[in-house]
Design a protein around this motif. Structure first.
Motif, PDB file in Angstrom:
ATOM      1  N   ILE A  74       0.004  -6.246   2.804  1.00  0.00           N
ATOM      2  CA  ILE A  74      -1.156  -7.078   3.102  1.00  0.00           C
ATOM      3  C   ILE A  74      -1.007  -8.373   2.293  1.00  0.00           C
ATOM      4  O   ILE A  74      -0.610  -8.334   1.128  1.00  0.00           O
ATOM      5  N   TRP A  96     -10.001  -7.737   0.827  1.00  0.00           N
ATOM      6  CA  TRP A  96      -9.763  -7.463   2.236  1.00  0.00           C
ATOM      7  C   TRP A  96      -9.098  -6.097   2.396  1.00  0.00           C
ATOM      8  O   TRP A  96      -9.454  -5.308   3.281  1.00  0.00           O
ATOM      9  N   THR A  97      -8.133  -5.816   1.534  1.00  0.00           N
ATOM     10  CA  THR A  97      -7.430  -4.533   1.585  1.00  0.00           C
ATOM     11  C   THR A  97      -8.405  -3.376   1.389  1.00  0.00           C
ATOM     12  O   THR A  97      -8.387  -2.397   2.138  1.00  0.00           O
ATOM     13  N   SER A  98      -9.266  -3.481   0.391  1.00  0.00           N
ATOM     14  CA  SER A  98     -10.220  -2.408   0.121  1.00  0.00           C
ATOM     15  C   SER A  98     -11.208  -2.229   1.277  1.00  0.00           C
ATOM     16  O   SER A  98     -11.577  -1.098   1.613  1.00  0.00           O
ATOM     17  N   GLU A 142       2.325  -0.289   4.198  1.00  0.00           N
ATOM     18  CA  GLU A 142       1.762  -1.525   4.759  1.00  0.00           C
ATOM     19  C   GLU A 142       1.787  -2.634   3.698  1.00  0.00           C
ATOM     20  O   GLU A 142       1.533  -2.391   2.518  1.00  0.00           O
ATOM     21  N   ASN A 152     -10.617  -2.807   4.435  1.00  0.00           N
ATOM     22  CA  ASN A 152      -9.938  -2.318   5.626  1.00  0.00           C
ATOM     23  C   ASN A 152      -9.119  -1.045   5.417  1.00  0.00           C
ATOM     24  O   ASN A 152      -8.802  -0.347   6.379  1.00  0.00           O
ATOM     25  N   ILE A 195      -3.177   0.887  -3.664  1.00  0.00           N
ATOM     26  CA  ILE A 195      -2.329  -0.291  -3.833  1.00  0.00           C
ATOM     27  C   ILE A 195      -1.261   0.094  -4.849  1.00  0.00           C
ATOM     28  O   ILE A 195      -1.577   0.533  -5.958  1.00  0.00           O
ATOM     29  N   LEU A 244       0.838  -1.187   0.000  1.00  0.00           N
ATOM     30  CA  LEU A 244       0.000   0.000   0.000  1.00  0.00           C
ATOM     31  C   LEU A 244       0.879   1.246   0.000  1.00  0.00           C
ATOM     32  O   LEU A 244       2.046   1.198   0.409  1.00  0.00           O
ATOM     33  N   THR A 268      -6.969 -10.957  -1.279  1.00  0.00           N
ATOM     34  CA  THR A 268      -6.071  -9.907  -0.794  1.00  0.00           C
ATOM     35  C   THR A 268      -6.600  -8.509  -1.110  1.00  0.00           C
ATOM     36  O   THR A 268      -6.669  -7.649  -0.220  1.00  0.00           O
TER      37      THR A 268
END
Length: 159
Positions: free
Chosen positions: A57, A80-82, A55, A84, A90, A51, A77
Motif C-alpha cells: 500500500i 488508509w491501510t487500517s 499487499e 481498508n 503491517i 502487509l 498510508t
C-alpha cells in the motif's frame, strides 16, 4: 541520575543490498512520492507499507494552506491501510522524502507525529513494524521497530 538509551538501527549499504521485496517497497515509495501534494513546502514524501498478506500500500504527503490540516505520507498510508485492511498486520514501512526537484537527498526519518501514529499500530497489532527511511539515491537506514526511533514513547499503557 543519568541513564543511557541505545538506539539500534542498521545502515544498508545500497539499494542493491535490499532483497526483492524491499526493492519493491523502495521503488513504490519513490514512485508515489511524485504524487505528493506539496504546494507550500515543495518537499515530496512517499511511503510504502508491506502487509502480512503480501499487499503493498502506498501514500504521499498532502498539504493544505492551513498547515495543520495537511498530513504526512506515513500517516496517509497507515490510516488508509487500517481503514481498508483493519485486521492485517503491517510488516514493513518505507519512507522517502526530498525537495521537489532533488536528484539526490539524505534519508528522512518519520516525524514525531508519524512516529507516534506508527507506534499506535504496532501496539494495536502486537507486532513490530520494520521502518526503512531512504534517500532518493539509495542510502537506507532500517530499524526493527518504531520504538527505536521513539524511545520515550506514550501508549495506551499510560491511560
Amino acid at each position: 541520575m543519568e541513564k543511557e538509551f541505545k538506539i539500534t538501527f542498521e545502515a544498508i549499504s545500497s539499494y542493491d543490498a535490499l532483497d526483492a521485496t524491499e526493492k519493491k517497497l523502495f521503488d513504490a515509495a519513490k514512485k508515489i512520492r511524485e504524487n505528493a501534494y506539496a504546494a507550500y513546502s515543495n518537499f515530496l514524501v512517499g511511503c510504502a507499507v508491506l502487509l502480512e498478506n503480501g499487499e503493498i500500500i502506498t501514500g504521499s504527503n498532502q498539504e493544505n494552506a492551513a498547515y495543520p490540516s495537511g498530513l504526512c505520507a506515513e500517516r496517509t498510508t497507515i490510516f488508509w491501510t487500517s481503514a481498508n485492511f483493519p485486521n492485517v498486520k503491517i510488516k514493513k514501512l518505507f519512507v522517502i522524502g526530498a525537495p521537489k526537484d532533488a536528484i539526490s537527498s539524505t534519508p528522512i526519518p518519520p516525524c514525531g507525529a508519524c512516529r507516534q501514529s506508527i507506534l499506535e499500530y504496532e501496539s494495536k497489532q502486537k507486532d513490530e513494524i520494520e521502518i526503512y527511511f531512504a534517500s532518493l539515491d539509495g542510502e537506507i537506514y532500517k530499524t526493527k521497530s518504531i520504538r527505536d526511533l521513539l524511545p520515550f514513547s506514550f501508549d495506551s499503557s499510560y491511560l
